[in-house]
Design a protein around this motif. Structure first.
Motif, PDB file in Angstrom:
ATOM      1  N   PHE A  94     -10.156  -2.199  -0.615  1.00  0.00           N
ATOM      2  CA  PHE A  94      -9.959  -3.142  -1.725  1.00  0.00           C
ATOM      3  C   PHE A  94     -11.065  -4.155  -1.866  1.00  0.00           C
ATOM      4  CE2 PHE A  94      -8.046  -5.802   1.402  1.00  0.00           C
ATOM      5  CZ  PHE A  94      -7.090  -5.039   2.070  1.00  0.00           C
ATOM      6  N   GLU A  95     -11.943  -4.243  -0.927  1.00  0.00           N
ATOM      7  CA  GLU A  95     -13.016  -5.228  -1.068  1.00  0.00           C
ATOM      8  C   GLU A  95     -14.138  -4.967  -0.071  1.00  0.00           C
ATOM      9  OE1 GLU A  95     -11.434  -9.095  -2.051  1.00  0.00           O
ATOM     10  OE2 GLU A  95     -13.077 -10.042  -0.976  1.00  0.00           O
ATOM     11  N   GLU A 107     -13.157  -3.923   3.612  1.00  0.00           N
ATOM     12  CA  GLU A 107     -11.767  -4.315   3.810  1.00  0.00           C
ATOM     13  C   GLU A 107     -10.851  -3.211   3.304  1.00  0.00           C
ATOM     14  OE1 GLU A 107     -12.154  -8.169   2.001  1.00  0.00           O
ATOM     15  OE2 GLU A 107     -13.758  -8.493   3.447  1.00  0.00           O
ATOM     16  N   TYR A 133      -2.972 -15.398  -4.244  1.00  0.00           N
ATOM     17  CA  TYR A 133      -2.660 -14.034  -4.700  1.00  0.00           C
ATOM     18  C   TYR A 133      -1.139 -13.896  -4.818  1.00  0.00           C
ATOM     19  CZ  TYR A 133      -7.367 -12.533  -3.207  1.00  0.00           C
ATOM     20  OH  TYR A 133      -8.710 -12.384  -3.049  1.00  0.00           O
ATOM     21  N   TYR A 144     -10.290  -3.586   9.151  1.00  0.00           N
ATOM     22  CA  TYR A 144     -11.517  -4.200   8.646  1.00  0.00           C
ATOM     23  C   TYR A 144     -12.676  -3.869   9.576  1.00  0.00           C
ATOM     24  CZ  TYR A 144      -8.266  -6.897   5.792  1.00  0.00           C
ATOM     25  OH  TYR A 144      -7.293  -7.267   4.916  1.00  0.00           O
ATOM     26  N   LEU A 190      -3.713  -2.271   7.775  1.00  0.00           N
ATOM     27  CA  LEU A 190      -4.990  -2.897   7.414  1.00  0.00           C
ATOM     28  C   LEU A 190      -6.033  -2.621   8.492  1.00  0.00           C
ATOM     29  CD1 LEU A 190      -3.653  -6.371   6.253  1.00  0.00           C
ATOM     30  CD2 LEU A 190      -4.365  -4.489   4.807  1.00  0.00           C
ATOM     31  N   ARG A 248      -6.693  -8.796   9.729  1.00  0.00           N
ATOM     32  CA  ARG A 248      -6.498 -10.215   9.452  1.00  0.00           C
ATOM     33  C   ARG A 248      -5.034 -10.573   9.630  1.00  0.00           C
ATOM     34  NH1 ARG A 248      -9.634 -10.794   3.997  1.00  0.00           N
ATOM     35  NH2 ARG A 248     -11.716 -10.411   4.795  1.00  0.00           N
ATOM     36  N   LYS A 281      -5.132 -10.907  -8.111  1.00  0.00           N
ATOM     37  CA  LYS A 281      -6.138 -11.662  -7.343  1.00  0.00           C
ATOM     38  C   LYS A 281      -6.949 -12.577  -8.244  1.00  0.00           C
ATOM     39  CE  LYS A 281      -6.846  -7.970  -4.019  1.00  0.00           C
ATOM     40  NZ  LYS A 281      -7.849  -7.249  -3.244  1.00  0.00           N
ATOM     41  N   GLU A 310      -2.244 -12.914   8.352  1.00  0.00           N
ATOM     42  CA  GLU A 310      -2.102 -13.651   7.103  1.00  0.00           C
ATOM     43  C   GLU A 310      -0.727 -14.315   6.986  1.00  0.00           C
ATOM     44  OE1 GLU A 310      -3.072 -10.344   4.613  1.00  0.00           O
ATOM     45  OE2 GLU A 310      -5.214 -10.666   4.793  1.00  0.00           O
ATOM     46  N   MET A 360      -1.026  -6.228  -6.873  1.00  0.00           N
ATOM     47  CA  MET A 360      -1.431  -7.521  -6.340  1.00  0.00           C
ATOM     48  C   MET A 360      -2.340  -8.170  -7.384  1.00  0.00           C
ATOM     49  SD  MET A 360      -3.259  -8.328  -2.777  1.00  0.00           S
ATOM     50  CE  MET A 360      -2.108  -9.264  -1.833  1.00  0.00           C
ATOM     51  N   GLN A 413      -4.513  -5.193  -9.209  1.00  0.00           N
ATOM     52  CA  GLN A 413      -4.780  -4.013  -8.378  1.00  0.00           C
ATOM     53  C   GLN A 413      -3.479  -3.426  -7.866  1.00  0.00           C
ATOM     54  OE1 GLN A 413      -6.988  -4.584  -4.630  1.00  0.00           O
ATOM     55  NE2 GLN A 413      -8.868  -4.488  -5.813  1.00  0.00           N
ATOM     56  N   GLU A 414      -3.402  -2.116  -7.828  1.00  0.00           N
ATOM     57  CA  GLU A 414      -2.269  -1.438  -7.201  1.00  0.00           C
ATOM     58  C   GLU A 414      -2.117  -1.956  -5.763  1.00  0.00           C
ATOM     59  OE1 GLU A 414      -3.547   2.534  -6.545  1.00  0.00           O
ATOM     60  OE2 GLU A 414      -1.643   3.180  -5.693  1.00  0.00           O
ATOM     61  N   TYR A 415      -0.894  -2.196  -5.325  1.00  0.00           N
ATOM     62  CA  TYR A 415      -0.660  -2.635  -3.952  1.00  0.00           C
ATOM     63  C   TYR A 415      -0.567  -1.399  -3.066  1.00  0.00           C
ATOM     64  CZ  TYR A 415       1.051  -5.330  -0.016  1.00  0.00           C
ATOM     65  OH  TYR A 415       1.165  -5.920   1.227  1.00  0.00           O
ATOM     66  N   VAL A 416      -1.441  -1.292  -2.095  1.00  0.00           N
ATOM     67  CA  VAL A 416      -1.461  -0.106  -1.236  1.00  0.00           C
ATOM     68  C   VAL A 416      -0.774  -0.426   0.091  1.00  0.00           C
ATOM     69  CG1 VAL A 416      -2.920   1.658  -0.157  1.00  0.00           C
ATOM     70  CG2 VAL A 416      -3.659   0.579  -2.283  1.00  0.00           C
TER      71      VAL A 416
HETATM   72  P1  AMP Z   1      -8.875  -9.802  -0.276  1.00  0.00           P
HETATM   73  O1  AMP Z   1      -9.172 -11.205  -0.690  1.00  0.00           O
HETATM   74  O2  AMP Z   1      -9.117  -8.800  -1.347  1.00  0.00           O
HETATM   75  O3  AMP Z   1      -9.561  -9.451   1.020  1.00  0.00           O
HETATM   76  O4  AMP Z   1      -7.298  -9.731   0.049  1.00  0.00           O
HETATM   77  C1  AMP Z   1      -6.624 -10.603   0.923  1.00  0.00           C
HETATM   78  C2  AMP Z   1      -5.459  -9.876   1.572  1.00  0.00           C
HETATM   79  O5  AMP Z   1      -4.567  -9.366   0.579  1.00  0.00           O
HETATM   80  C3  AMP Z   1      -5.872  -8.648   2.363  1.00  0.00           C
HETATM   81  O6  AMP Z   1      -6.280  -8.959   3.667  1.00  0.00           O
HETATM   82  C4  AMP Z   1      -4.612  -7.809   2.339  1.00  0.00           C
HETATM   83  O7  AMP Z   1      -3.631  -8.239   3.252  1.00  0.00           O
HETATM   84  C5  AMP Z   1      -4.064  -8.077   0.974  1.00  0.00           C
HETATM   85  N1  AMP Z   1      -4.506  -7.087  -0.040  1.00  0.00           N
HETATM   86  C6  AMP Z   1      -5.555  -7.206  -0.885  1.00  0.00           C
HETATM   87  N2  AMP Z   1      -5.639  -6.180  -1.734  1.00  0.00           N
HETATM   88  C7  AMP Z   1      -4.609  -5.367  -1.439  1.00  0.00           C
HETATM   89  C8  AMP Z   1      -4.149  -4.127  -1.973  1.00  0.00           C
HETATM   90  N3  AMP Z   1      -4.741  -3.548  -3.016  1.00  0.00           N
HETATM   91  N4  AMP Z   1      -3.056  -3.571  -1.414  1.00  0.00           N
HETATM   92  C9  AMP Z   1      -2.435  -4.170  -0.366  1.00  0.00           C
HETATM   93  N5  AMP Z   1      -2.808  -5.336   0.169  1.00  0.00           N
HETATM   94  C10 AMP Z   1      -3.889  -5.944  -0.354  1.00  0.00           C
END
Ligand code: AMP
Length: 354
Positions: A302-303, A290, A166, A201, A199, A221, A156, A223, A154, A192-195
């Motif tokens: 991831f965050e 997150e 993204y 939170y 999800l 979330r 960002k 989305e 992914m 970033q690797e997509y995991v």
């Molecule tokens: P973030 O702004 O980092 O919170 O990312 C926004 C959305 O992107 C998240 O709520 C996830 O759906 C998706 N996402 C972010 N990072 C990843 C990741 N490394 N792997 C899979 N999905 C991600």
């Protein structure tokens, strides 16, 4: 950077019996102001003209200050007016996004709930990663350049714009093509690797007064368009070229499988403990980690958002978790006000405000 001592001096001049809770009208303001009211505080909402209808309709905010732009909060006169009213300002996601971390650090003289030192760590992806890794948290692999991409990633861009812009890529060629297509050339990015997983939170609250990190609630979330895409059978969607996007449009409640809770609770506590080693006072108040839970029941993060997140708006009347902790409706907004009330009573307001 406005020094902590300057804020402490302002606090010392406050009439502690007339402390007012104020926030910017957006994001989680309804929850924050309702929570403050429930705890017996006077409240002020500072809203933009086009948002004022919300705070009129729900009538939260004993006083309403209307501004043209969120950045107007930086105006000396507005700040002085708020300080005269013994205001403690509650920051939230929109506040940080629209006013800007740097402006908040350097120009907001109003005492703010929480620790503004966290902004430096939260707003920089490398610092954030350093913090989380030091806390023993598993994070997705980071790629330093497009050449290294060897799996689904992914891409960002800076700022908490709710996942806007993204994109996904499987290799360098796709990365370059999408940078061009999305008109992102020359912009700062992180890969970033997509995991793949579920999800989650979790919403935490660290109370320096109680020396406790509470897990108050949790959300997922919603989305767009990724959550809409999952409603189309792959046989149909494969005929179309649809790029997934991750723009937050809403939040859905979730409770975690109970056997995952030790991992969830430890993550929160470790993040707080590590923060104390990284910057004075450490993390104070609400934050959200997150994360995504894989099929092996391993949580990857991831965050981190080091403030109240909008997902807590689901729980204005409390969540399944907060109902166990508190025998009354306890939202994150109300928990903030409760901490302020308790600090004022104990003469410890300087421990939770900067
Ligand atoms: P973030 O702004 O980092 O919170 O990312 C926004 C959305 O992107 C998240 O709520 C996830 O759906 C998706 N996402 C972010 N990072 C990843 C990741 N490394 N792997 C899979 N999905 C991600």
């Amino acid at each position: 950077m406005i020094q902590k001592e300057e804020i402490n001096q302002t606090l010392r001049k406050y009439d502690k019996k007339k402390v007012t809770i104020a926030t910017i009208g957006s994001h989680s303001a309804l929850q924050i102001l309702k929570g403050a009211k429930d705890e017996g505080f006077k409240t002020i909402v500072i809203s933009r003209k086009d948002q004022a209808i919300v705070y009129d309709q729900f009538n939260v905010g004993d006083e309403k200050i209307v501004i043209d732009d969120y950045k107007d909060i930086l105006d000396e006169k507005i700040q002085e007016k708020l300080i005269d009213k013994n205001v403690i300002l509650i920051p939230h996601g929109s506040f940080v996004e629209y006013v800007g971390a740097k402006n908040i650090e350097d120009k907001i003289k109003i005492p703010m709930f929480g620790n503004r030192l966290v902004l430096k760590w939260e707003s920089n992806r490398d610092k954030q990663r350093d913090w989380l890794i030091k806390a023993g948290i598993k994070m997705p692999k980071k790629f330093s350049s497009p050449e290294e991409i060897d799996r689904l990633v992914m891409v960002k861009f800076p700022g908490a714009k709710g996942g806007k812009g993204y994109f996904l890529a499987k290799n360098k060629k796709e990365f370059n093509a999408k940078m061009k297509k999305h008109e992102r050339k020359g912009e700062e990015y992180s890969i970033q690797e997509y995991v793949i997983g579920t999800l989650m939170y979790p919403h935490y609250f660290h109370s320096p007064l109680e020396s406790r990190t509470e897990m108050l609630s949790m959300d997922i979330r919603y989305e767009s368009n990724i959550d809409g895409l999952t409603r189309i059978p792959s046989a149909i969607v494969s005929g179309y070229k649809v790029d997934p996007s991750y723009v937050v449009t809403g939040n859905i409640p979730i409770v975690a499988r109970e056997s995952l809770l030790p991992q969830v609770l430890e993550m929160g506590m470790n993040v707080v403990e590590t923060s104390k080693k990284l910057f004075p006072l450490g993390l104070v108040g609400p934050f959200c980690i997150e994360s995504v839970c894989t099929k092996d029941l391993e949580i990857t993060v991831f965050e981190i958002s080091a403030r109240i997140v909008a997902g807590t708006n689901l729980y204005i009347n409390g969540s399944p978790y907060s109902q166990i902790l508190y025998k009354e409706p306890m939202s994150t907004g109300r928990r903030i006000a409760r901490e302020i009330k308790s600090a004022l009573k104990r003469g410890r307001i300087e421990d939770i405000v900067y």
